[in-house]
Design an enzyme around this catalytic site. Sequence first.
Site, short mmCIF file in Angstrom:
data_model
loop_
_atom_site.label_atom_id
_atom_site.label_comp_id
_atom_site.label_asym_id
_atom_site.label_seq_id
_atom_site.Cartn_x
_atom_site.Cartn_y
_atom_site.Cartn_z
N GLY A 20 0.78 -1.23 0.00
CA GLY A 20 0.00 0.00 0.00
C GLY A 20 0.81 1.28 0.00
O GLY A 20 0.32 2.32 0.44
N SER A 21 2.05 1.24 -0.55
CA SER A 21 2.80 2.50 -0.57
C SER A 21 2.19 3.48 -1.56
O SER A 21 2.25 4.70 -1.36
CB SER A 21 4.29 2.25 -0.86
OG SER A 21 4.47 1.80 -2.17
N ASN A 22 1.59 2.99 -2.63
CA ASN A 22 0.89 3.91 -3.54
C ASN A 22 -0.37 4.46 -2.89
O ASN A 22 -0.71 5.63 -3.07
CB ASN A 22 0.55 3.21 -4.86
CG ASN A 22 1.73 3.22 -5.81
OD1 ASN A 22 2.13 4.28 -6.30
ND2 ASN A 22 2.31 2.05 -6.05
N MET A 98 -3.73 -7.12 -7.15
CA MET A 98 -3.18 -8.19 -7.98
C MET A 98 -4.25 -9.18 -8.44
O MET A 98 -3.99 -10.37 -8.57
CB MET A 98 -2.05 -8.91 -7.24
CG MET A 98 -0.92 -7.98 -6.80
SD MET A 98 -0.27 -6.91 -8.11
CE MET A 98 0.95 -7.97 -8.82
N ASN A 115 -5.17 2.49 -13.06
CA ASN A 115 -4.23 1.50 -12.55
C ASN A 115 -2.82 2.06 -12.65
O ASN A 115 -2.54 2.91 -13.50
CB ASN A 115 -4.30 0.22 -13.39
CG ASN A 115 -3.35 -0.86 -12.90
OD1 ASN A 115 -3.23 -1.08 -11.68
ND2 ASN A 115 -2.64 -1.51 -13.80
N HIS A 117 1.18 0.69 -13.07
CA HIS A 117 1.93 -0.50 -13.46
C HIS A 117 3.42 -0.15 -13.45
O HIS A 117 3.80 0.90 -13.97
CB HIS A 117 1.48 -0.95 -14.86
CG HIS A 117 2.16 -2.19 -15.32
ND1 HIS A 117 1.79 -3.44 -14.88
CD2 HIS A 117 3.19 -2.38 -16.18
CE1 HIS A 117 2.56 -4.36 -15.44
NE2 HIS A 117 3.43 -3.73 -16.24
N GLN A 181 9.13 6.71 -8.16
CA GLN A 181 8.48 7.53 -9.19
C GLN A 181 6.97 7.28 -9.22
O GLN A 181 6.19 8.19 -9.52
CB GLN A 181 9.10 7.26 -10.57
CG GLN A 181 10.58 7.58 -10.62
CD GLN A 181 10.91 8.98 -10.13
OE1 GLN A 181 10.14 9.92 -10.35
NE2 GLN A 181 12.02 9.13 -9.43
C1 GAR Z 1 3.60 -1.32 -7.32
O1 GAR Z 1 4.89 -1.37 -7.87
C2 GAR Z 1 2.56 -1.38 -8.42
O2 GAR Z 1 2.93 -0.66 -9.56
C3 GAR Z 1 2.51 -2.84 -8.69
O3 GAR Z 1 2.55 -3.46 -7.42
C4 GAR Z 1 3.29 -2.60 -6.53
C5 GAR Z 1 2.42 -2.33 -5.33
O4 GAR Z 1 3.12 -1.61 -4.35
N1 GAR Z 1 1.33 -3.21 -9.41
C6 GAR Z 1 1.30 -4.17 -10.32
O5 GAR Z 1 2.27 -4.85 -10.60
C7 GAR Z 1 -0.04 -4.36 -10.97
N2 GAR Z 1 0.11 -5.05 -12.20
P1 GAR Z 1 2.34 -0.91 -3.17
O6 GAR Z 1 1.37 -1.94 -2.60
O7 GAR Z 1 3.42 -0.55 -2.20
O8 GAR Z 1 1.62 0.28 -3.73
#
Ligand code: GAR
Length: 225
Positions: A20-22, A98, A115, A117, A181
Amino acid sequence: MPVAPLRPPLRIAVLISGGGSNLQALMDGCATGLIPGQIVLVISNRSDAFGLERAKKYQIPTRVIDHRLFSLRASFDQMVARALEEAGAELVCLAGFMRVLTSDFVQYYAGRLLNIHPALLPAFPGIHVQRQAIEAGVRFSGATVHFVVPEVDSGPIVIQAVVPVLADDTPDTLAARILRQEHRIYPLAVRWFAQGRLRLEEGRVRVMDGEEDDLGVLVNPMGEA
Ligand code: GAR
């Protein structure tokens, strides 16, 4: 002098599966006013997703909808859609979510489903994309925010950031560089959506009425190793 009508804050839902950092970047974006919106619901398909803790810290309502309890993908998606409707979500952000969503779900939320990616789409869709990039020997990779369409990791691109792929990179070091980024570009994309500045024209996204902050969109790949 005419006064522009005030928009109420955009109601945003975020779907996660992990760290969940995004989500954190989006919550911070709302808290600082960068995003004129509020996160009204966080849904995770996993009960152990750390992102749930992040949301609780910000007193954002959370729901766990465990995909393993549904024999049909469509039934899981219907449950998610019901939760989104109850929360009055106007924009749905996939942030490390995912699960592949059914085309019915994607079509229902067309134009209001984003989304992120960790690659420069259309290069390297799918999973393990940092490993794919290293193995392909590309010198640059990055991150993409795009509108979701039924075809996985495809759809109109809102914003991308470029990062270098270094000779000694491992999938983990590259993923970390890309993730930094991601945290810049996802809040910007959501800001533009919330400001009503994204236009879909012939399958491409136009960002209307550029402002000063848009200059930060072009990431200098040599600027950060
Ligand atoms: C992120 O790098 C995101 O871009 C990727 O999973 C990670 C989640 O990190 N998403 C995918 O690969 C989707 N196809 P987060 O949970 O720390 O946000």
